[in-house]
Design an enzyme around this catalytic site. Structure first.
Site, PDB file in Angstrom:
ATOM      1  N   GLU A 166       0.799  -1.169   0.010  1.00  0.00           N
ATOM      2  CA  GLU A 166       0.014  -0.158   0.132  1.00  0.00           C
ATOM      3  C   GLU A 166       0.895   1.297  -0.029  1.00  0.00           C
ATOM      4  OE1 GLU A 166      -2.939  -0.063   2.997  1.00  0.00           O
ATOM      5  OE2 GLU A 166      -4.030  -1.669   2.028  1.00  0.00           O
ATOM      6  N   GLU A 355      -5.175  -8.504   0.429  1.00  0.00           N
ATOM      7  CA  GLU A 355      -5.690  -8.239   1.610  1.00  0.00           C
ATOM      8  C   GLU A 355      -7.160  -7.976   1.591  1.00  0.00           C
ATOM      9  OE1 GLU A 355      -4.359  -5.205   4.444  1.00  0.00           O
ATOM     10  OE2 GLU A 355      -2.125  -5.910   4.275  1.00  0.00           O
TER      11      GLU A 355
HETATM   12  C1  BGC Z   1      -2.718  -2.914   5.758  1.00  0.00           C
HETATM   13  C2  BGC Z   1      -2.575  -3.717   7.128  1.00  0.00           C
HETATM   14  C3  BGC Z   1      -3.780  -3.218   8.192  1.00  0.00           C
HETATM   15  C4  BGC Z   1      -5.143  -3.112   7.457  1.00  0.00           C
HETATM   16  C5  BGC Z   1      -6.273  -3.081   8.324  1.00  0.00           C
HETATM   17  C6  BGC Z   1      -4.178  -2.438   5.430  1.00  0.00           C
HETATM   18  O1  BGC Z   1      -4.147  -1.095   4.791  1.00  0.00           O
HETATM   19  O2  BGC Z   1      -1.994  -3.105   5.086  1.00  0.00           O
HETATM   20  O3  BGC Z   1      -1.411  -3.485   7.583  1.00  0.00           O
HETATM   21  O4  BGC Z   1      -3.762  -3.706   9.309  1.00  0.00           O
HETATM   22  O5  BGC Z   1      -5.228  -2.637   6.560  1.00  0.00           O
HETATM   23  O6  BGC Z   1      -6.171  -1.729   8.731  1.00  0.00           O
END
Ligand code: BGC
Length: 444
Positions: A166, A355
């Site tokens: 990100e 993610e």
């Molecule tokens: C990040 C994680 C974070 C998750 C939830 C993502 O933007 O890569 O490290 O924990 O969001 O906030």
């Protein structure tokens, strides 16, 4: 819906990040990272929480990787803490740190899991930050040295790589708004950091390509569908600017398109002042997959008082839209639409969702966490992803965020995103109902 509907080669996994789980932040030769120092500053994290112990994954990695296997996943995504390999960011190396990641990788391979390594998940070595961090001209050489080292050291065993997690997330929160490490503010810092990050992303990938045989290289972008609050010209333009910044700003340079300057004079000015045309080739790379990370859509309204972007988010709760405990809107259709937005670029031909997940108020009762809301969330988001896939988008994997409750950056330990509950006092892990749901889902 079954996991087999996604095809037998689909990569199901969980994602984690070093600073959020490892702990052992000040031992075994590791140098401090910007998150170690930032969290110690008053008021920077909720309740003053810091990552020094986190989930103690450093000592418990075997048990935790076994959990990944138990839940039925194939991929374990984790990141390397730069300051564990190079305590000062460059130069001198730390053998304990190098050995630790070899152990983690070997443990994955032993259990027939695919290790997927993120090279940068926000924990810059503090000593490099003192020299300007991502705003410093030198950062590209420092990052390349670190990447080359990791590629040589681990490349014979690790084939799946994510160069940067990100870029928009950490450059905006850490260098413009100051709410994440290293806590810097201002448009100047942001643009300097952004340019160097855009270069690092592609150059890191080029190094991996040269050093690692059969590497599968990606990089991970945060993204959010941007919805104008009304159809007024001002709201439409505010939404367009936000989209350029949040969804296109780091992706388009990788695709060889340069920064998206045409739609917004602020970006045009940045491009002119930094002569970004000179870096067009350096920022470009033909990634094997584009990592897409989505948590929420944003509804955007024009607001003249907000500097630079003149846009303001209309929060989910003020719109009475369903949302997570983080306040993030739950909207699987918007996940579908942002996947389609990314897939519409002809150069994007392989998307991996690196993610996606949610924080809800969990309650550990009689050794159980009955997190039905999280199960609903995953079901809806996976169905949306399947719809996009069935319409022809080449989506090759999905990684849930995250294996276990962890150090959620500025939110400290109270924001729980895990499939596994963690008691931070005892480090006791308890699989939540959502974890069991995944186990069932992946078995069919
Ligand atoms: C990040 C994680 C974070 C998750 C939830 C993502 O933007 O890569 O490290 O924990 O969001 O906030």
């Amino acid at each position: 819906m079954h996991s087999s509907d996604f095809g037998k080669d689909f990569l199901w996994g969980v994602a984690t990040a070093a600073a959020q789980i490892e702990g052992a932040a000040n031992s075994y030769g590791k140098g401090p990272s910007i998150w170690d120092t930032f969290a110690k500053r008053t008021g920077k994290t909720k309740k003053g929480h810091n990552p020094s112990e986190a989930c103690d994954f450093y000592h418990r990695y075997q048990e935790d990787i076994a959990l990944v296997k138990t839940l039925g996943f194939k991929v374990f995504r984790f990141s390397i803490a730069w300051a564990r390999i190079f305590p000062l960011g460059r130069g001198q190396i730390n053998q304990d740190g190098i050995r630790f990641y070899n152990n983690v990788i070997d443990e994955c391979l032993k259990l027939d899991l695919i290790p997927m390594v993120t090279l940068y998940h926000w924990d810059l070595p503090e000593s490099l930050s003192k020299e300007g961090g991502w705003t410093a001209f030198g950062i590209n050489a420092w990052f390349n040295e670190y990447v080359a080292f990791c590629a040589k050291e681990y490349g014979n065993k690790v084939k799946h790589w994510v160069v940067i997690n990100e870029p928009f997330g950490f450059t905006s929160l850490g260098y413009m708004l100051g709410v994440h490490a290293p806590g810097q503010t201002g448009v100047h810092n942001f643009f300097d950091a952004a340019l160097h990050t855009a270069i690092a992303q592609a150059e890191g990938a080029k190094i991996l390509r040269a050093e690692v045989k059969n590497a599968i290289i990606g990089t991970a972008f945060s993204c959010s569908e941007i919805v104008p609050y009304t159809q007024s010209a001002q709201d439409l333009l505010a939404a367009k600017r936000t989209d350029a910044l949040m969804n296109r700003f780091f992706l388009e340079p990788v695709l060889g398109m340069g920064f998206p300057t045409a739609d917004w004079e602020v970006l045009e000015k940045f491009a002119i002042s930094h002569s970004t045309w000179r870096y067009q080739e350096r920022m470009k790379f033909d990634f094997d997959f584009i990592g897409l990370q989505n948590y929420f859509p944003l509804v955007i309204k024009y607001n003249a008082f907000i500097p630079v972007v003149q846009a303001w988010e209309v929060k989910a709760k003020n719109r009475r839209a369903p949302h997570t405990a983080m306040g993030w809107e739950i909207n699987a259709n918007s996940f579908y639409r942002i996947i389609k937005q990314f897939a519409a670029y002809p150069q994007v031909n392989n998307i991996m969702v690196t993610e996606n997940g949610a924080y809800f108020q969990d309650h550990l009762v009689d050794g159980k966490v009955n997190d039905q809301a999280r199960i609903h969330y995953f079901k809806a988001y996976l169905a949306a992803m399947l719809k996009a896939k069935n319409e022809g988008v080449n989506i090759t994997g999905y990684l849930a965020w995250t294996l276990m409750d962890n150090f959620e950056w500025a939110e400290g330990y109270q924001a729980r995103f895990g499939l596994v509950h963690n008691d931070f006092k005892t480090q006791q892990r308890t699989i939540k109902q959502s974890g069991y749901w995944w186990q069932d889902f992946l078995s069919l």
